[in-house]
Design a protein around this motif. Structure first.
Motif, PDB file in Angstrom:
ATOM      1  N   ARG A   1       0.965  -1.267  -0.020  1.00 29.00           N
ATOM      2  CA  ARG A   1       0.163  -0.213  -0.107  1.00 29.00           C
ATOM      3  C   ARG A   1       0.845   1.152  -0.179  1.00 29.00           C
ATOM      4  NH1 ARG A   1      -4.464  -2.138   2.643  1.00 29.00           N
ATOM      5  NH2 ARG A   1      -3.438  -2.805   4.098  1.00 29.00           N
ATOM      6  N   ARG A   2       1.795   1.785   0.619  1.00 29.89           N
ATOM      7  CA  ARG A   2       2.544   2.372   0.528  1.00 29.89           C
ATOM      8  C   ARG A   2       3.531   2.705  -0.437  1.00 29.89           C
ATOM      9  NH1 ARG A   2       7.700   1.685   2.354  1.00 29.89           N
ATOM     10  NH2 ARG A   2       7.721  -0.130   3.374  1.00 29.89           N
ATOM     11  N   GLN A   3       4.202   1.482  -0.798  1.00 27.64           N
ATOM     12  CA  GLN A   3       4.760   1.642  -2.450  1.00 27.64           C
ATOM     13  C   GLN A   3       3.909   1.979  -3.098  1.00 27.64           C
ATOM     14  OE1 GLN A   3       7.194  -2.352  -2.642  1.00 27.64           O
ATOM     15  NE2 GLN A   3       8.549  -1.398  -0.719  1.00 27.64           N
ATOM     16  N   THR A   4       2.835   1.812  -3.340  1.00 26.12           N
ATOM     17  CA  THR A   4       2.055   1.828  -4.743  1.00 26.12           C
ATOM     18  C   THR A   4       1.835   3.785  -4.456  1.00 26.12           C
ATOM     19  OG1 THR A   4       0.844   0.012  -4.214  1.00 26.12           O
ATOM     20  CG2 THR A   4      -0.448   2.159  -5.443  1.00 26.12           C
ATOM     21  N   ARG A   5       1.316   3.997  -3.476  1.00 24.83           N
ATOM     22  CA  ARG A   5       1.448   5.415  -2.900  1.00 24.83           C
ATOM     23  C   ARG A   5       2.580   6.397  -3.539  1.00 24.83           C
ATOM     24  NH1 ARG A   5      -1.935   5.493   1.380  1.00 24.83           N
ATOM     25  NH2 ARG A   5      -3.706   5.966   1.133  1.00 24.83           N
ATOM     26  N   GLU A   6       3.841   6.002  -2.903  1.00 22.70           N
ATOM     27  CA  GLU A   6       5.226   5.744  -3.121  1.00 22.70           C
ATOM     28  C   GLU A   6       6.180   6.343  -4.798  1.00 22.70           C
ATOM     29  OE1 GLU A   6       7.421   4.812   1.083  1.00 22.70           O
ATOM     30  OE2 GLU A   6       7.928   4.398  -0.729  1.00 22.70           O
ATOM     31  N   SER A   7       5.373   4.922  -5.427  1.00 15.44           N
ATOM     32  CA  SER A   7       5.417   5.036  -6.661  1.00 15.44           C
ATOM     33  C   SER A   7       4.645   5.976  -7.709  1.00 15.44           C
ATOM     34  CB  SER A   7       5.043   3.557  -7.749  1.00 15.44           C
ATOM     35  OG  SER A   7       5.965   2.677  -7.021  1.00 15.44           O
ATOM     36  N   ALA A   8       2.854   6.065  -7.736  1.00 14.36           N
ATOM     37  CA  ALA A   8       3.073   8.025  -7.603  1.00 14.36           C
ATOM     38  C   ALA A   8       3.059   8.264  -7.052  1.00 14.36           C
ATOM     39  CB  ALA A   8       1.235   7.370  -7.075  1.00 14.36           C
ATOM     40  N   ALA A   9       3.572   8.772  -6.425  1.00 14.22           N
ATOM     41  CA  ALA A   9       4.254  10.699  -5.385  1.00 14.22           C
ATOM     42  C   ALA A   9       5.581  10.957  -6.712  1.00 14.22           C
ATOM     43  CB  ALA A   9       5.040  10.604  -4.458  1.00 14.22           C
ATOM     44  N   LEU A  10       6.170   9.648  -6.976  1.00 17.54           N
ATOM     45  CA  LEU A  10       7.618   9.705  -7.824  1.00 17.54           C
ATOM     46  C   LEU A  10       7.209   9.789  -8.811  1.00 17.54           C
ATOM     47  CD1 LEU A  10      10.834   7.164  -6.680  1.00 17.54           C
ATOM     48  CD2 LEU A  10      10.532   9.417  -6.711  1.00 17.54           C
ATOM     49  N   LEU A  11       6.315   8.829  -9.830  1.00 20.44           N
ATOM     50  CA  LEU A  11       6.058   9.684 -10.617  1.00 20.44           C
ATOM     51  C   LEU A  11       5.223  10.979 -11.048  1.00 20.44           C
ATOM     52  CD1 LEU A  11       3.628   6.414 -12.417  1.00 20.44           C
ATOM     53  CD2 LEU A  11       6.112   7.181 -13.138  1.00 20.44           C
ATOM     54  N   LEU A  12       5.134  11.883 -10.208  1.00 20.12           N
ATOM     55  CA  LEU A  12       4.413  12.820 -10.239  1.00 20.12           C
ATOM     56  C   LEU A  12       5.678  13.932 -10.184  1.00 20.12           C
ATOM     57  CD1 LEU A  12       1.013  13.042  -7.941  1.00 20.12           C
ATOM     58  CD2 LEU A  12       1.422  13.561  -9.891  1.00 20.12           C
ATOM     59  N   ALA A  13       6.556  13.554  -9.445  1.00 19.77           N
ATOM     60  CA  ALA A  13       7.925  13.940  -9.171  1.00 19.77           C
ATOM     61  C   ALA A  13       8.587  14.282 -10.221  1.00 19.77           C
ATOM     62  CB  ALA A  13       8.608  13.848  -7.510  1.00 19.77           C
ATOM     63  N   CYS A  14       8.583  13.162 -11.171  1.00 23.62           N
ATOM     64  CA  CYS A  14       9.436  13.145 -12.713  1.00 23.62           C
ATOM     65  C   CYS A  14       8.500  13.688 -13.535  1.00 23.62           C
ATOM     66  CB  CYS A  14      10.055  11.447 -12.640  1.00 23.62           C
ATOM     67  SG  CYS A  14      11.021  10.354 -12.078  1.00 23.62           S
ATOM     68  N   GLY A  15       7.914  14.527 -13.518  1.00 30.55           N
ATOM     69  CA  GLY A  15       7.352  15.214 -14.590  1.00 30.55           C
ATOM     70  C   GLY A  15       6.136  14.964 -14.622  1.00 30.55           C
ATOM     71  N   ILE A  16       5.428  13.887 -14.445  1.00 26.47           N
ATOM     72  CA  ILE A  16       3.861  12.774 -15.244  1.00 26.47           C
ATOM     73  C   ILE A  16       2.812  14.298 -14.623  1.00 26.47           C
ATOM     74  CG2 ILE A  16       1.873  11.440 -15.103  1.00 26.47           C
ATOM     75  CD1 ILE A  16       4.595  10.561 -16.508  1.00 26.47           C
ATOM     76  N   ASP A  17       2.388  15.056 -15.120  1.00 21.04           N
ATOM     77  CA  ASP A  17       1.062  15.976 -15.138  1.00 21.04           C
ATOM     78  C   ASP A  17       0.147  15.666 -15.405  1.00 21.04           C
ATOM     79  OD1 ASP A  17      -0.050  18.857 -14.950  1.00 21.04           O
ATOM     80  OD2 ASP A  17       1.421  20.062 -15.947  1.00 21.04           O
ATOM     81  N   PRO A  18      -0.570  15.600 -13.839  1.00 15.42           N
ATOM     82  CA  PRO A  18      -2.504  14.671 -13.936  1.00 15.42           C
ATOM     83  C   PRO A  18      -2.857  15.717 -15.362  1.00 15.42           C
ATOM     84  CG  PRO A  18      -1.482  15.366 -11.854  1.00 15.42           C
ATOM     85  CD  PRO A  18      -0.732  15.689 -12.095  1.00 15.42           C
ATOM     86  N   ALA A  19      -2.781  17.135 -15.527  1.00 13.54           N
ATOM     87  CA  ALA A  19      -4.060  17.951 -16.108  1.00 13.54           C
ATOM     88  C   ALA A  19      -3.228  17.268 -17.190  1.00 13.54           C
ATOM     89  CB  ALA A  19      -3.225  19.498 -16.186  1.00 13.54           C
ATOM     90  N   LYS A  20      -1.916  17.202 -17.926  1.00 15.89           N
ATOM     91  CA  LYS A  20      -1.853  15.841 -19.257  1.00 15.89           C
ATOM     92  C   LYS A  20      -2.453  14.832 -19.288  1.00 15.89           C
ATOM     93  CE  LYS A  20       1.888  19.888 -20.073  1.00 15.89           C
ATOM     94  NZ  LYS A  20       3.038  20.049 -19.911  1.00 15.89           N
ATOM     95  N   SER A  21      -1.994  14.344 -18.236  1.00 16.28           N
ATOM     96  CA  SER A  21      -1.646  13.058 -18.621  1.00 16.28           C
ATOM     97  C   SER A  21      -2.500  12.332 -17.800  1.00 16.28           C
ATOM     98  CB  SER A  21      -0.281  11.892 -18.215  1.00 16.28           C
ATOM     99  OG  SER A  21       0.462  12.718 -18.905  1.00 16.28           O
ATOM    100  N   ILE A  22      -3.315  11.100 -17.435  1.00 22.88           N
ATOM    101  CA  ILE A  22      -4.359   9.937 -16.495  1.00 22.88           C
ATOM    102  C   ILE A  22      -3.524   9.666 -15.785  1.00 22.88           C
ATOM    103  CG2 ILE A  22      -6.187   8.786 -16.246  1.00 22.88           C
ATOM    104  CD1 ILE A  22      -7.090   9.748 -19.205  1.00 22.88           C
TER     105      ILE A  22
END
Ligand code: TRP
Length: 333
Positions: free
Chosen positions: A61-82
């Motif tokens: 559960r923790r790593q799932t959130r961490e992975s998502a947070a890392l993707l955001l930190a690496c520049g995945i922008d929820p305004a552009k991508s799903i």
């Protein structure tokens, strides 16, 4: 909207099994964020795939959130991508069942990853490990993805997804887009710092073999100082100099400099200077990612909202595909 519809669609996924490595970043995730401008992108944390190996529930559960947070930190922008978590779009599992009924036992038996993993973990050769490619095919086909950026180790699974899609289209009627692999030109394949014949992997038993995106500056420097090179002492890319060539690839990927330019830059200097320079550009690249990662992780409400919105958006597309498939195969509506 017109313009949106013309864009090709990309889907990719990454398993939430620990922090990503520098290899995941340079080879995959950094490109994912670059592709957002040109394509309609869906990025997924593949937590259901992670269940094929025994997981600690709280850690998963923790790593799932961490992975998502890392993707955001690496520049995945929820305004552009799903951006979404696989298990939050239940239609993947539903389609996976239908696809598994269009996949032959023999086909799945030939998957090299299944053979490797079952040989490595003979105590847990579960059915999920075997049908894993059907779930991955569902991940891809449910969005009618045109392009799927995957590492070489996933090419066989992608090929299977194409075959299953084609079979379904022939048996019923044209339904699925046949997905293609996408290998961006940039992004060297980052190798292990200790055994450059292998790719950099977070599952390596030697922590000096990989750089994690969360490694602090001292750790990064120490790992690069210990990186395996050779006895020639010249910064030069060559097949018989895999360690140095790998370091040059990392330096090149993060600075944009070509291998010739790097060779010239470090001519006459030893590996010590070069390794410190490589560590320096890596530390500089990781700094903003780590800051953003900490910020996102501290704001669980924001993160969970992004993931809920992502799952809703993905679920709308997935639901339409699933309804079509169920109708074609004869399920009651
Ligand atoms: N199987 C992939 C891996 O282990 C992760 C994954 C799951 C994936 N579903 C996917 C990748 C769909 C691309 C498309 O790396």
């Amino acid at each position: 909207m017109e313009q949106q519809a013309a864009k090709k669609r990309i889907l990719s996924g990454i398993q939430p099994t620990g922090t990503f490595t520098l290899g995941n970043y340079i080879g995959a995730v950094r490109n994912w964020s670059r592709m957002q401008e040109e394509y309609e992108c869906l990025y997924m944390v593949a937590n259901l795939h992670a269940l094929t190996v025994r997981q600690d529930p709280a850690a998963l559960r923790r790593q799932t959130r961490e992975s998502a947070a890392l993707l955001l930190a690496c520049g995945i922008d929820p305004a552009k991508s799903i951006l979404f978590v696989q298990s939050q779009v239940p239609a993947h599992c539903e389609l996976s069942w239908v696809l598994s009924c269009c996949t032959q036992f023999g086909e799945l038996s030939r998957m090299t990853q299944f053979k490797d993993k079952s040989a490595k973990h003979p105590e847990n050769v579960n059915a999920g490990l075997f049908t894993y490619p059907c779930l991955m095919a569902a991940d891809i086909l449910i969005y009618n993805a045109d392009l799927v950026p995957v590492g070489a180790d996933q090419n066989q699974h992608l090929e299977l997804a194409r075959n299953v899609a084609q079979r379904f289209n022939n048996n019923y009627s044209p339904t699925f887009t046949l997905p293609e692999g996408y290998n961006p030109k940039t992004g060297a394949r980052v190798r292990s710092l200790q055994e450059p014949a292998k790719k950099m992997s977070k599952s390596d038993t030697n922590a000096n073999a990989y750089i994690l995106l969360t490694d602090d500056a001292d750790t990064v420097l120490r790992k690069f100082k210990r990186a395996v090179t050779d006895s020639e002492g010249a910064v030069r890319a060559a097949e018989d100099k895999p360690g140095v060539t790998n370091l040059m690839g990392i330096y090149s990927a993060l600075t944009g400099k070509g291998l010739d330019a790097i060779e010239a830059e470090f001519a006459g200097q030893g590996y010590g200077v070069f390794k410190e320079a490589v560590a320096g550009v890596v530390i500089d690249a990781l700094r903003p990612i780590q800051a953003e990662y900490a910020r996102v992780l501290a704001d669980k409400e924001y993160l969970d909202r992004v993931l809920a919105e992502g799952a809703a958006a993905a679920g709308r597309i997935a639901g339409r595909t699933l309804a079509k498939v169920y109708r074609k195969v004869g399920m009651l509506q």
